[in-house]
Design a protein around this motif. Sequence first.
Motif, PDB file in Angstrom:
ATOM      1  N   HIS A 140     -29.893 -53.267   9.537  1.00  0.00           N
ATOM      2  CA  HIS A 140     -29.195 -52.194   8.840  1.00  0.00           C
ATOM      3  C   HIS A 140     -27.942 -51.736   9.575  1.00  0.00           C
ATOM      4  O   HIS A 140     -27.228 -50.862   9.086  1.00  0.00           O
ATOM      5  CB  HIS A 140     -30.126 -50.987   8.653  1.00  0.00           C
ATOM      6  N   ALA A 141     -27.695 -52.319  10.739  1.00  0.00           N
ATOM      7  CA  ALA A 141     -26.546 -51.931  11.570  1.00  0.00           C
ATOM      8  C   ALA A 141     -26.490 -50.419  11.760  1.00  0.00           C
ATOM      9  O   ALA A 141     -25.470 -49.767  11.549  1.00  0.00           O
ATOM     10  CB  ALA A 141     -25.238 -52.442  10.955  1.00  0.00           C
ATOM     11  N   ALA A 142     -27.637 -49.859  12.160  1.00  0.00           N
ATOM     12  CA  ALA A 142     -27.732 -48.407  12.303  1.00  0.00           C
ATOM     13  C   ALA A 142     -28.825 -48.054  13.312  1.00  0.00           C
ATOM     14  O   ALA A 142     -29.715 -48.862  13.611  1.00  0.00           O
ATOM     15  CB  ALA A 142     -28.034 -47.755  10.965  1.00  0.00           C
ATOM     16  N   TYR A 143     -28.740 -46.809  13.821  1.00  0.00           N
ATOM     17  CA  TYR A 143     -29.794 -46.279  14.678  1.00  0.00           C
ATOM     18  C   TYR A 143     -30.872 -45.661  13.787  1.00  0.00           C
ATOM     19  O   TYR A 143     -30.581 -44.813  12.940  1.00  0.00           O
ATOM     20  CB  TYR A 143     -29.238 -45.225  15.634  1.00  0.00           C
ATOM     21  N   LEU A 144     -32.107 -46.091  13.981  1.00  0.00           N
ATOM     22  CA  LEU A 144     -33.219 -45.594  13.179  1.00  0.00           C
ATOM     23  C   LEU A 144     -34.256 -44.918  14.069  1.00  0.00           C
ATOM     24  O   LEU A 144     -34.332 -45.182  15.272  1.00  0.00           O
ATOM     25  CB  LEU A 144     -33.885 -46.733  12.401  1.00  0.00           C
ATOM     26  N   THR A 145     -35.050 -44.053  13.463  1.00  0.00           N
ATOM     27  CA  THR A 145     -36.084 -43.307  14.182  1.00  0.00           C
ATOM     28  C   THR A 145     -37.456 -43.729  13.669  1.00  0.00           C
ATOM     29  O   THR A 145     -37.680 -43.796  12.458  1.00  0.00           O
ATOM     30  CB  THR A 145     -35.899 -41.792  13.970  1.00  0.00           C
ATOM     31  N   PHE A 146     -38.377 -43.982  14.609  1.00  0.00           N
ATOM     32  CA  PHE A 146     -39.731 -44.398  14.254  1.00  0.00           C
ATOM     33  C   PHE A 146     -40.742 -43.525  14.991  1.00  0.00           C
ATOM     34  O   PHE A 146     -40.590 -43.249  16.185  1.00  0.00           O
ATOM     35  CB  PHE A 146     -39.968 -45.858  14.633  1.00  0.00           C
ATOM     36  N   ALA A 147     -41.782 -43.097  14.271  1.00  0.00           N
ATOM     37  CA  ALA A 147     -42.861 -42.314  14.869  1.00  0.00           C
ATOM     38  C   ALA A 147     -43.843 -43.242  15.568  1.00  0.00           C
ATOM     39  O   ALA A 147     -44.301 -44.226  14.976  1.00  0.00           O
ATOM     40  CB  ALA A 147     -43.579 -41.495  13.800  1.00  0.00           C
ATOM     41  N   LEU A 148     -44.174 -42.939  16.812  1.00  0.00           N
ATOM     42  CA  LEU A 148     -45.055 -43.814  17.572  1.00  0.00           C
ATOM     43  C   LEU A 148     -46.451 -43.904  16.966  1.00  0.00           C
ATOM     44  O   LEU A 148     -47.123 -44.922  17.093  1.00  0.00           O
ATOM     45  CB  LEU A 148     -45.155 -43.341  19.032  1.00  0.00           C
ATOM     46  N   ASP A 149     -46.897 -42.823  16.297  1.00  0.00           N
ATOM     47  CA  ASP A 149     -48.253 -42.850  15.751  1.00  0.00           C
ATOM     48  C   ASP A 149     -48.367 -43.691  14.482  1.00  0.00           C
ATOM     49  O   ASP A 149     -49.460 -43.857  13.937  1.00  0.00           O
ATOM     50  CB  ASP A 149     -48.766 -41.428  15.491  1.00  0.00           C
ATOM     51  N   ARG A 150     -47.234 -44.233  14.014  1.00  0.00           N
ATOM     52  CA  ARG A 150     -47.288 -45.136  12.859  1.00  0.00           C
ATOM     53  C   ARG A 150     -46.952 -46.575  13.250  1.00  0.00           C
ATOM     54  O   ARG A 150     -46.790 -47.443  12.407  1.00  0.00           O
ATOM     55  CB  ARG A 150     -46.320 -44.661  11.766  1.00  0.00           C
TER      56      ARG A 150
END
Length: 338
Positions: free
Chosen positions: A212-222
């Motif tokens: 996506h050529a972008a900074y993304l955020t991910f939740a560790l619990d998922r």
Amino acid sequence: MPANKSALSRYRIIDRCLRNNMHPFPDKDYIRNKCEMEIFGELSGKISISQIEKDFEAMRNDKGLGYYAPIKYHKVRKGYYYDEHNYSIEKLPLNPQEEDALKFASLTLYQYRNISIFEHFKEAIDKIYTRLSLSRQPGDPMVDQLVQFEKTLGSDGNDWLQPIYHAIANNHPISFEYDNIYKQEHKTFSLVPYLLKENRNKWYVIGWYEKHAAYLTFALDRMTNVILEPKIVVKRTDFNPESLFKNAVGIMGGSDHPIDLVIEVKEPISVLLEKHPMHHSQAITKRLKDGIQVSMQVIDSPELLSQLLSFGKHLTIIKPLELKQQFKETLQEMLAQN
């Protein structure tokens, strides 16, 4: 035979490994690696497989420890587990050695709580020290009856903190499977991690997603099946956490242009809002007879809408009109479902 502090640390790590539903039936090599990463911060080879076997034996049979841990080996899954549901050594009273180790650790942290490196943990350190000052035994029923500390519900995914930190520090990408609860998708990602960030007692990783050529955020619990990729990458130079989260309310940062939010809030919520601002850009633009009008520059996000909804009947959105309309539609949907 009395256990040293290093052994007590390993027992706690082994206990967490055996209770980790995200990685059930760990083998001895997995447990050894976990112990090395948590104790030494790297895979150093300082802990042997035979040491883990001795730890198993001590946890099962050492009368001095008193754990009598029901550790079993699963022949089909080729890993270890607790034979008793919900067993944990953390539910047992501390023995004198563990009490001394915990008290020593809390005193050490308390002495250094005002040093800048511990600035973000001062509140937690104060809480630990206060609790142990009231009683050295965490299970003391008298303290639990007279003093009630805020309890944080456990968050799955914390086991990924150490490997992701290692990946960030050493410029490794990571691959993992992810459950997107909003899109109801389960996908595999390859990410170059840049930052671990805590928000409301949950951990997130922010990284560059090339697709996506972008900074993304991910939740560790998922996240599941996190794997550190062996290759080393050159980090981008445009990553700036302060800029990324400058206009964020919560964890959802981004490069989107912020909106100029103006709201009116009535008492008593206005008093709380004044003492605990929603955002660092919050400013009081007008004092009303029964509340305040405030403005701020924030990113329009689900987290923003959720926080505004929590103000209930005490809130009036002045602008932007698009957010005001979205707020109305959300309320109408809620009413239709109840």
